[in-house]
Design an enzyme around this catalytic site. Structure first.
Site, PDB file in Angstrom:
ATOM      1  N   CYS A  20      -4.661  -1.507  -1.973  1.00  0.00           N
ATOM      2  CA  CYS A  20      -4.441   0.030  -2.416  1.00  0.00           C
ATOM      3  C   CYS A  20      -5.607   0.351  -3.675  1.00  0.00           C
ATOM      4  CB  CYS A  20      -3.091   0.988  -2.515  1.00  0.00           C
ATOM      5  SG  CYS A  20      -3.705   2.192  -2.867  1.00  0.00           S
ATOM      6  N   ASN A  21      -6.207   0.993  -3.460  1.00  0.00           N
ATOM      7  CA  ASN A  21      -7.784   1.251  -4.264  1.00  0.00           C
ATOM      8  C   ASN A  21      -7.127   2.046  -4.880  1.00  0.00           C
ATOM      9  OD1 ASN A  21     -10.396   0.198  -3.240  1.00  0.00           O
ATOM     10  ND2 ASN A  21      -9.630   0.040  -1.297  1.00  0.00           N
ATOM     11  N   CYS A  29     -10.900   2.504   0.331  1.00  0.00           N
ATOM     12  CA  CYS A  29      -9.674   2.952  -0.033  1.00  0.00           C
ATOM     13  C   CYS A  29      -9.135   2.632   1.375  1.00  0.00           C
ATOM     14  CB  CYS A  29      -9.829   4.823   0.424  1.00  0.00           C
ATOM     15  SG  CYS A  29      -7.895   4.803   1.228  1.00  0.00           S
ATOM     16  N   THR A  30      -7.957   1.679   1.175  1.00  0.00           N
ATOM     17  CA  THR A  30      -7.776   0.198   2.179  1.00  0.00           C
ATOM     18  C   THR A  30      -7.616   1.722   4.038  1.00  0.00           C
ATOM     19  OG1 THR A  30      -5.574   0.545   1.563  1.00  0.00           O
ATOM     20  CG2 THR A  30      -7.787  -0.943   0.538  1.00  0.00           C
ATOM     21  N   HIS A  31      -7.378   2.999   3.404  1.00  0.00           N
ATOM     22  CA  HIS A  31      -6.992   3.479   5.155  1.00  0.00           C
ATOM     23  C   HIS A  31      -8.315   3.771   5.711  1.00  0.00           C
ATOM     24  CE1 HIS A  31      -3.186   4.865   3.637  1.00  0.00           C
ATOM     25  NE2 HIS A  31      -2.884   5.208   4.614  1.00  0.00           N
ATOM     26  N   ASP A  76       0.870  -1.176   0.070  1.00  0.00           N
ATOM     27  CA  ASP A  76       0.240   0.197  -0.213  1.00  0.00           C
ATOM     28  C   ASP A  76       1.001   0.876  -0.012  1.00  0.00           C
ATOM     29  OD1 ASP A  76      -2.229   1.766   0.090  1.00  0.00           O
ATOM     30  OD2 ASP A  76      -2.324   1.299   2.449  1.00  0.00           O
ATOM     31  N   SER A  77       0.177   2.499  -0.367  1.00  0.00           N
ATOM     32  CA  SER A  77       1.230   3.573  -0.121  1.00  0.00           C
ATOM     33  C   SER A  77       1.046   3.906   1.627  1.00  0.00           C
ATOM     34  CB  SER A  77      -0.109   4.749  -1.349  1.00  0.00           C
ATOM     35  OG  SER A  77      -0.935   5.053   0.398  1.00  0.00           O
ATOM     36  N   TYR A 100      -1.030   7.992  -2.525  1.00  0.00           N
ATOM     37  CA  TYR A 100      -0.979   7.998  -4.282  1.00  0.00           C
ATOM     38  C   TYR A 100      -2.073   8.450  -4.464  1.00  0.00           C
ATOM     39  CZ  TYR A 100       2.315   3.835  -4.014  1.00  0.00           C
ATOM     40  OH  TYR A 100       3.667   2.742  -3.437  1.00  0.00           O
ATOM     41  N   GLY A 101      -2.741   8.672  -3.965  1.00  0.00           N
ATOM     42  CA  GLY A 101      -4.405   8.650  -4.774  1.00  0.00           C
ATOM     43  C   GLY A 101      -4.907  10.588  -5.016  1.00  0.00           C
ATOM     44  N   GLU A 140      -2.713   8.724   8.204  1.00  0.00           N
ATOM     45  CA  GLU A 140      -1.570   8.358   8.596  1.00  0.00           C
ATOM     46  C   GLU A 140      -1.093   9.219   9.149  1.00  0.00           C
ATOM     47  OE1 GLU A 140       1.127   6.583   6.069  1.00  0.00           O
ATOM     48  OE2 GLU A 140      -0.671   5.441   5.340  1.00  0.00           O
TER      49      GLU A 140
HETATM   50  N1  DGL Z   1      -4.979   3.445   1.069  1.00  0.00           N
HETATM   51  C1  DGL Z   1      -5.289   3.173  -0.339  1.00  0.00           C
HETATM   52  C2  DGL Z   1      -6.523   3.125  -1.277  1.00  0.00           C
HETATM   53  O1  DGL Z   1      -6.684   2.358  -0.581  1.00  0.00           O
HETATM   54  C3  DGL Z   1      -3.852   4.728  -0.192  1.00  0.00           C
HETATM   55  C4  DGL Z   1      -4.719   6.138  -1.087  1.00  0.00           C
HETATM   56  C5  DGL Z   1      -3.483   6.749  -1.018  1.00  0.00           C
HETATM   57  O2  DGL Z   1      -2.513   7.196  -0.686  1.00  0.00           O
HETATM   58  O3  DGL Z   1      -3.678   8.033  -1.650  1.00  0.00           O
HETATM   59  O4  DGL Z   1      -6.466   3.816  -2.166  1.00  0.00           O
END
Ligand code: DGL
Length: 260
Positions: A69-70, A180-182, A6-7, A38-39, A148
């Site tokens: 990570c989505n 989003c996995t966060h 993941d990011s 990443y998003g 984060e």
């Molecule tokens: N947890 C990630 C996702 O599912 C990363 C989000 C990100 O880094 O912006 O999209």
């Protein structure tokens, strides 16, 4: 060995679900904290990072990759499947399957990063199966940095969520995909805001189940049988204080993060 990336720390919600369901399978995690989020980045950049992450995990012995990570799943899955000769599991299909079996009204909401929402992948996949379903999506770019930073219970986070979920609240959705996995780390706040009649779909649990059924079917995937989950390794591209705290909170034990 299962490789998960993941990011940042969000994908650990997937890793934890995987560890619980498949305790005998050694697990490697890579959180690209140095380059999170990443998003907000372009598809091209997310693809480049995803290729590097996958290469690293394979070098470390991964035999199957979970894109936890989505944002990366939305834009990089095809490229990773073309480039690497091992199974690549993404988080979007399992979440959609669960959402489709949950929704009774066919009104489904999705929240995610800009990259995920912009890709339109959730809408496309849902409409392919159910053309009549109504899909409402909302990008929530501020949520990943808040997670984060460990701001998962702060008043400011609640205020931002109220703003992000305002339109969705008026759409009479019965199912909301945490795309989003966060976001599972904000589950309670999201549930309180969107209302308890709406079922939240946590892609972490759905992906772990998907991976398990994949591994159960795959005769070539060997598990040692006597693996101790405390031996699982968690790599990060940058070591921050909050990441270590969040990781330990997610797993309920001290997680030692290994900077690379
Ligand atoms: N947890 C990630 C996702 O599912 C990363 C989000 C990100 O880094 O912006 O999209």
């Amino acid at each position: 060995m299962i490789g998960i990336f993941d990011s940042g720390v969000g994908g650990m919600t997937v890793a934890q679900a995987v560890e619980q369901l498949l305790p005998d399978s050694p697990l490697l995690y890579l959180g690209d904290i140095a380059r999170t989020p990443y998003g907000t980045k372009s598809a091209r950049t997310i693809i480049d990072y995803s290729v590097e992450n996958t290469r690293f995990l394979i070098q470390q012995g991964a035999k199957v990759i979970v894109i936890a990570c989505n944002s990366a799943s939305s834009v990089a899955t095809d490229r990773l499947r073309r480039e690497f000769n091992i199974p690549i599991i993404e988080v979007i299909t399992p979440a959609i399957e669960q959402a489709l079996s949950t929704s009774r009204t066919g009104r489904i909401g999705i929240i995610g990063t800009r990259a995920t929402i912009r890709s339109g992948v959730y809408e496309d996949k849902i409409r392919q199966q159910h053309p009549g379903y109504k899909v409402f999506s909302k990008a929530c770019p501020l949520l990943v940095p808040l997670v984060e930073e460990g701001w998962t219970g702060k008043r400011e986070t609640k205020m931002i969520l109220r703003r992000y979920l305002h339109d969705l609240k008026n759409q009479q959705i019965d199912t909301l995909i945490l795309g989003c996995t966060h976001y599972p780390l904000l589950k309670d706040l999201i549930q309180a805001r969107i209302g308890k009649k709406v079922t939240l779909i946590d892609s972490s649990a759905a992906t772990a189940l998907f991976l398990k059924s994949y591994i159960d079917r795959d005769k070539a995937f060997e598990t040692p049988g006597n693996h101790d989950p405390s031996q699982n390794r968690f790599f990060v591209t940058d070591l921050t204080e909050t990441a270590a705290q969040i990781a330990s909170k997610i797993f309920g034990r001290t997680i030692q993060l290994l900077p690379i």
